[in-house]
Design an enzyme around this catalytic site. Structure first.
Site, PDB file in Angstrom:
ATOM      1  N   CYS A   1      40.905  23.027 -21.444  1.00 16.63           N
ATOM      2  CA  CYS A   1      40.211  21.847 -22.212  1.00 16.63           C
ATOM      3  C   CYS A   1      39.110  21.488 -21.594  1.00 16.63           C
ATOM      4  CB  CYS A   1      41.062  20.617 -21.797  1.00 16.63           C
ATOM      5  SG  CYS A   1      40.093  18.898 -22.760  1.00 16.63           S
TER       6      CYS A   1
ATOM      7  N   ASP B   1      26.910  16.114 -30.479  1.00 18.79           N
ATOM      8  CA  ASP B   1      27.618  16.552 -31.280  1.00 18.79           C
ATOM      9  C   ASP B   1      27.228  18.302 -31.250  1.00 18.79           C
ATOM     10  OD1 ASP B   1      31.517  16.212 -32.913  1.00 18.79           O
ATOM     11  OD2 ASP B   1      30.171  18.884 -33.148  1.00 18.79           O
TER      12      ASP B   1
ATOM     13  N   HIS C   1      41.717  12.955 -18.362  1.00 17.40           N
ATOM     14  CA  HIS C   1      41.846  13.322 -19.462  1.00 17.40           C
ATOM     15  C   HIS C   1      43.047  12.765 -20.068  1.00 17.40           C
ATOM     16  CE1 HIS C   1      42.857  16.879 -22.465  1.00 17.40           C
ATOM     17  NE2 HIS C   1      44.281  16.274 -21.917  1.00 17.40           N
TER      18      HIS C   1
ATOM     19  N   ASN D   1      39.285  10.673 -33.800  1.00 16.72           N
ATOM     20  CA  ASN D   1      40.832  11.249 -34.816  1.00 16.72           C
ATOM     21  C   ASN D   1      42.219  11.009 -33.593  1.00 16.72           C
ATOM     22  OD1 ASN D   1      39.094  11.909 -36.758  1.00 16.72           O
ATOM     23  ND2 ASN D   1      38.012  13.582 -35.954  1.00 16.72           N
TER      24      ASN D   1
ATOM     25  N   GLY E   1      43.024  15.443 -38.574  1.00 18.91           N
ATOM     26  CA  GLY E   1      41.953  16.933 -38.050  1.00 18.91           C
ATOM     27  C   GLY E   1      41.571  16.566 -36.758  1.00 18.91           C
TER      28      GLY E   1
ATOM     29  N   HIS F   1      41.423  15.786 -26.123  1.00 22.00           N
ATOM     30  CA  HIS F   1      40.662  14.833 -25.240  1.00 22.00           C
ATOM     31  C   HIS F   1      40.588  14.139 -25.985  1.00 22.00           C
ATOM     32  CE1 HIS F   1      38.559  14.969 -21.243  1.00 22.00           C
ATOM     33  NE2 HIS F   1      38.572  13.986 -21.813  1.00 22.00           N
TER      34      HIS F   1
ATOM     35  N   HIS G   1      38.390  11.377 -27.714  1.00 25.63           N
ATOM     36  CA  HIS G   1      36.537  11.080 -27.718  1.00 25.63           C
ATOM     37  C   HIS G   1      36.717  10.034 -28.847  1.00 25.63           C
ATOM     38  CE1 HIS G   1      38.218  14.660 -29.800  1.00 25.63           C
ATOM     39  NE2 HIS G   1      37.064  14.452 -30.871  1.00 25.63           N
TER      40      HIS G   1
ATOM     41  N   HIS H   1      33.459   9.678 -31.961  1.00 29.23           N
ATOM     42  CA  HIS H   1      32.248  10.350 -32.358  1.00 29.23           C
ATOM     43  C   HIS H   1      31.869   8.823 -32.425  1.00 29.23           C
ATOM     44  CE1 HIS H   1      34.382  13.476 -33.829  1.00 29.23           C
ATOM     45  NE2 HIS H   1      34.882  13.367 -33.465  1.00 29.23           N
TER      46      HIS H   1
HETATM   47  P1  AMP Z   1      37.822  16.204 -33.214  1.00 24.05           P
HETATM   48  O1  AMP Z   1      38.027  16.983 -34.750  1.00 24.05           O
HETATM   49  O2  AMP Z   1      38.033  14.314 -33.920  1.00 24.05           O
HETATM   50  O3  AMP Z   1      38.100  16.692 -32.480  1.00 24.05           O
HETATM   51  O4  AMP Z   1      36.324  16.267 -33.306  1.00 24.05           O
HETATM   52  C1  AMP Z   1      35.891  17.416 -31.678  1.00 24.05           C
HETATM   53  C2  AMP Z   1      34.155  17.455 -32.459  1.00 24.05           C
HETATM   54  O5  AMP Z   1      33.738  17.972 -31.083  1.00 24.05           O
HETATM   55  C3  AMP Z   1      34.013  17.960 -33.231  1.00 24.05           C
HETATM   56  O6  AMP Z   1      32.627  17.352 -34.502  1.00 24.05           O
HETATM   57  C4  AMP Z   1      33.035  19.701 -33.096  1.00 24.05           C
HETATM   58  O7  AMP Z   1      31.615  19.668 -33.781  1.00 24.05           O
HETATM   59  C5  AMP Z   1      33.079  18.952 -31.066  1.00 24.05           C
HETATM   60  N1  AMP Z   1      32.231  19.886 -30.659  1.00 24.05           N
HETATM   61  C6  AMP Z   1      33.827  21.070 -30.089  1.00 24.05           C
HETATM   62  N2  AMP Z   1      32.427  22.040 -29.189  1.00 24.05           N
HETATM   63  C7  AMP Z   1      31.742  21.166 -28.703  1.00 24.05           C
HETATM   64  C8  AMP Z   1      30.359  21.806 -27.620  1.00 24.05           C
HETATM   65  N3  AMP Z   1      30.654  22.507 -26.870  1.00 24.05           N
HETATM   66  N4  AMP Z   1      30.050  20.922 -27.777  1.00 24.05           N
HETATM   67  C9  AMP Z   1      29.506  19.500 -28.156  1.00 24.05           C
HETATM   68  N5  AMP Z   1      30.453  19.709 -28.797  1.00 24.05           N
HETATM   69  C10 AMP Z   1      31.893  19.881 -30.234  1.00 24.05           C
HETATM   70 ZN    ZN Z   2      40.859  17.215 -21.150  1.00 28.94          ZN
END
Ligand code: AMP
Ligand code: ZN
Length: 114
Positions: free
Chosen positions: A4, A30, A46, A87, A93, A98, A100, A102
């Site tokens: 993850c 991000d 997690h 999301n 999408g 994990h 999160h 935004h």
């Molecule tokens: P979601 O579409 O809600 O699952 O958002 C996942 C977010 O994680 C996206 O906005 C990506 O730009 C962000 N993301 C993916 N990999 C990384 C990373 N290594 N560091 C920071 N953000 C990331």
């Molecule tokens: Zn995780």
């Protein structure tokens, strides 16, 4: 959880630009910002997404929102405002499985979130 991305970021094995950290919550920038300020706020433990947070885990949501309060103040956007989005699943999408949130800020956003 193995494999993850955000668990790996919590462990520090993938670098991140940390904005806030306490014993339960981590926030980092991000990698592909949608707004001038785009931070991801995650529990260190997690959970796949909102649906994975059961009755016995509910305090983590309060912890995350307390962290969000501190982040808003730290980034100086508590007056101008910000938007929180989580999301959950396929139709939203969700890319990283994990939980999160935004944290979006840094300028006037559109009236809609879709
Ligand atoms: P979601 O579409 O809600 O699952 O958002 C996942 C977010 O994680 C996206 O906005 C990506 O730009 C962000 N993301 C993916 N990999 C990384 C990373 N290594 N560091 C920071 N953000 C990331
Ligand atoms: Zn995780």
């Amino acid at each position: 959880m193995e494999n993850c991305l955000f668990c790996i970021i919590v462990k520090g094995e993938v670098p991140s630009e940390k904005v806030y950290e306490d014993d339960k919550v981590l926030a980092f920038k991000d990698i592909n910002p949608a707004t001038p300020i785009h931070v991801l706020v995650i529990p260190k433990k997690h959970y796949e997404n909102v649906l994975d947070v059961k009755e016995e885990d509910k305090e983590i949501i309060a912890d995350i929102f307390q962290a969000i309060n501190k982040i808003a103040e730290k980034l100086g956007v508590e007056k101008d405002g910000f938007r929180i989005i989580s999301n959950c699943g396929k139709d939203a999408g969700q890319e990283v499985m994990h939980l999160h949130f935004h944290f979006l800020a840094g300028g006037k956003m559109g009236p809609k979130i879709i």
